[in-house]
Motif scaffolding. Structure first.
Motif, mmCIF file in Angstrom:
data_model
loop_
_atom_site.group_PDB
_atom_site.id
_atom_site.type_symbol
_atom_site.label_atom_id
_atom_site.label_comp_id
_atom_site.label_asym_id
_atom_site.label_seq_id
_atom_site.Cartn_x
_atom_site.Cartn_y
_atom_site.Cartn_z
ATOM 1 N N VAL A 115 5.816 -16.173 -5.980
ATOM 2 C CA VAL A 115 5.374 -16.952 -5.622
ATOM 3 C C VAL A 115 3.258 -17.308 -5.821
ATOM 4 N N PRO A 116 2.432 -15.765 -4.910
ATOM 5 C CA PRO A 116 1.143 -15.769 -5.574
ATOM 6 C C PRO A 116 1.097 -16.208 -7.453
ATOM 7 N N SER A 117 2.342 -15.343 -7.899
ATOM 8 C CA SER A 117 1.569 -15.631 -9.189
ATOM 9 C C SER A 117 1.716 -17.050 -9.998
ATOM 10 N N PRO A 136 6.853 -4.000 10.393
ATOM 11 C CA PRO A 136 6.126 -2.913 9.597
ATOM 12 C C PRO A 136 6.486 -3.445 7.745
ATOM 13 N N MET A 137 8.378 -4.233 7.936
ATOM 14 C CA MET A 137 7.778 -5.240 6.850
ATOM 15 C C MET A 137 7.080 -6.452 6.831
ATOM 16 N N TYR A 138 7.490 -7.217 7.523
ATOM 17 C CA TYR A 138 6.322 -8.259 7.765
ATOM 18 C C TYR A 138 4.757 -8.087 7.607
ATOM 19 N N VAL A 139 4.427 -6.565 8.221
ATOM 20 C CA VAL A 139 2.983 -6.430 8.040
ATOM 21 C C VAL A 139 2.831 -5.914 6.784
ATOM 22 N N ALA A 140 3.582 -5.574 6.889
ATOM 23 C CA ALA A 140 3.446 -5.360 4.945
ATOM 24 C C ALA A 140 2.837 -6.312 3.510
ATOM 25 N N VAL A 141 4.495 -6.936 3.807
ATOM 26 C CA VAL A 141 4.186 -8.191 3.567
ATOM 27 C C VAL A 141 2.840 -8.808 3.362
ATOM 28 N N LEU A 142 2.019 -8.956 4.641
ATOM 29 C CA LEU A 142 1.220 -9.858 4.889
ATOM 30 C C LEU A 142 -0.523 -9.156 4.367
ATOM 31 N N ALA A 143 -0.426 -7.850 4.533
ATOM 32 C CA ALA A 143 -1.200 -6.951 3.906
ATOM 33 C C ALA A 143 -1.144 -7.444 2.219
ATOM 34 N N LEU A 144 0.082 -7.310 1.553
ATOM 35 C CA LEU A 144 0.196 -7.203 -0.317
ATOM 36 C C LEU A 144 -0.588 -8.469 -0.370
ATOM 37 N N VAL A 145 0.038 -9.828 0.329
ATOM 38 C CA VAL A 145 -1.097 -11.197 0.177
ATOM 39 C C VAL A 145 -2.136 -10.985 0.426
ATOM 40 N N LEU A 146 -2.734 -10.823 0.839
ATOM 41 C CA LEU A 146 -4.423 -10.501 1.659
ATOM 42 C C LEU A 146 -4.883 -9.980 0.821
ATOM 43 N N GLY A 147 -4.015 -9.174 -0.008
ATOM 44 C CA GLY A 147 -5.092 -7.885 -0.435
ATOM 45 C C GLY A 147 -4.940 -8.865 -2.177
ATOM 46 N N GLN A 148 -3.409 -9.584 -2.606
ATOM 47 C CA GLN A 148 -3.941 -11.076 -3.742
ATOM 48 C C GLN A 148 -4.832 -12.193 -3.224
ATOM 49 N N VAL A 149 -5.046 -12.362 -2.209
ATOM 50 C CA VAL A 149 -6.143 -13.283 -1.804
ATOM 51 C C VAL A 149 -7.822 -13.044 -1.930
ATOM 52 N N LEU A 150 -7.420 -11.677 -1.459
ATOM 53 C CA LEU A 150 -9.312 -11.032 -2.129
ATOM 54 C C LEU A 150 -9.125 -10.907 -3.812
ATOM 55 N N LEU A 151 -7.859 -10.134 -3.862
ATOM 56 C CA LEU A 151 -8.482 -9.689 -5.905
ATOM 57 C C LEU A 151 -8.705 -10.883 -6.381
ATOM 58 N N PHE A 152 -7.478 -11.611 -6.150
ATOM 59 C CA PHE A 152 -7.550 -13.549 -7.010
ATOM 60 C C PHE A 152 -8.890 -14.604 -6.393
ATOM 61 N N THR A 153 -9.612 -14.369 -4.997
ATOM 62 C CA THR A 153 -10.340 -15.332 -4.618
ATOM 63 C C THR A 153 -9.426 -16.478 -4.820
ATOM 64 N N SER A 154 -8.479 -17.266 -3.963
ATOM 65 C CA SER A 154 -7.868 -18.112 -4.406
ATOM 66 C C SER A 154 -7.527 -18.689 -2.732
ATOM 67 N N TRP A 155 -8.517 -19.835 -2.698
ATOM 68 C CA TRP A 155 -7.860 -20.916 -1.382
ATOM 69 C C TRP A 155 -6.510 -21.263 -0.951
ATOM 70 N N LEU A 213 -3.914 -19.239 -2.743
ATOM 71 C CA LEU A 213 -3.341 -17.710 -1.320
ATOM 72 C C LEU A 213 -3.488 -18.036 -0.670
ATOM 73 N N PHE A 214 -5.056 -18.162 0.194
ATOM 74 C CA PHE A 214 -5.379 -18.289 1.358
ATOM 75 C C PHE A 214 -4.376 -18.754 2.251
ATOM 76 N N GLY A 215 -4.335 -20.235 1.277
ATOM 77 C CA GLY A 215 -3.313 -20.720 2.228
ATOM 78 C C GLY A 215 -2.048 -20.763 2.854
ATOM 79 N N TYR A 216 -1.506 -20.409 1.152
ATOM 80 C CA TYR A 216 0.067 -19.796 1.175
ATOM 81 C C TYR A 216 -0.178 -19.073 2.946
ATOM 82 N N LEU A 217 -0.994 -18.006 2.814
ATOM 83 C CA LEU A 217 -0.889 -16.763 3.422
ATOM 84 C C LEU A 217 -1.067 -17.238 4.789
ATOM 85 N N VAL A 218 -1.656 -17.926 5.200
ATOM 86 C CA VAL A 218 -1.594 -18.861 6.307
ATOM 87 C C VAL A 218 -0.611 -19.243 6.834
ATOM 88 N N VAL A 219 0.556 -20.235 6.578
ATOM 89 C CA VAL A 219 1.557 -20.752 6.227
ATOM 90 C C VAL A 219 2.573 -19.528 6.984
#
Length: 179
Positions: free
Chosen positions: A25-27, A93-112, A114-120
């Motif tokens: 999904v992030p890709s 920890p699985m969900y926390v890890a998934v959310l951290a991973l996606v948040l990291g991608q939000v920062l790496l790709f500076t994508s709004w 992806l940020f919306g996806y993270l919130v949902v």
């Protein structure tokens, strides 16, 4: 379930579910396009979150197979309540890890997007945990799970590991006594 079967099942589930949520999904949202001139500290923080999230996710899947003798998939749940490793600090920890991973991608790709996806994703995970997962685990594990919930936070990790159920779970004590 044997540990080998649990490990194979967990690995398959890891590829399909977190693989879809954290990679596919992030890709599709970002097309893997990064900013031309990333901000170094934002980029660094993004990498830290991605790597830490991936490591924590892998650890949690191993804990399910090794200690729980099952998988995260509802069709092949663990035989035992998993309160080892990261589970001593945070209940999910699985969900926390998934959310951290996606948040990291939000920062790496500076994508709004992806940020919306993270919130949902975060809201969906929270609703799933509260309405399905926690009631199911309460029914399956009873008082040990209640004690676990009373002592280990759902989302924000505690600094010191909790050791309660690990020492007092009668099912675990019986398994140790039978060796």
């Amino acid at each position: 379930m044997k540990r080998t079967s649990a490990a194979v099942g967990s690995f398959g589930f890891l590829l399909v579910t977190p693989g879809t949520v954290c990679v596919l999904v992030p890709s599709l949202i970002t097309r893997w396009r990064r900013p031309v001139d990333p901000v170094p500290w934002v980029d660094g923080l993004g990498w830290v979150l991605v790597l830490a999230g991936a490591a924590a996710l892998a650890h949690a899947f191993v804990a399910f197979a090794w200690h729980g003798r099952g998988t995260p998939a509802p069709s092949a749940p663990t035989e035992r309540l998993v309160v080892e490793g990261a589970y001593r600090h945070v209940r999910n920890p699985m969900y926390v890890a998934v959310l951290a991973l996606v948040l990291g991608q939000v920062l790496l790709f500076t994508s709004w997007g992806l940020f919306g996806y993270l919130v949902v994703l975060g809201l969906t995970v929270h609703a799933f945990v509260r309405t399905y997962e926690e009631p199911t685990l309460r029914e399956a594990y009873g008082p040990p799970y209640e004690e676990f919930c009373a002592n280990v936070p759902r989302w924000l990790p505690r600094l010191t590991p909790w050791r309660g159920v690990r020492r007092r779970d009668p099912r675990r004590r019986a398994a140790v006594d039978q060796r």
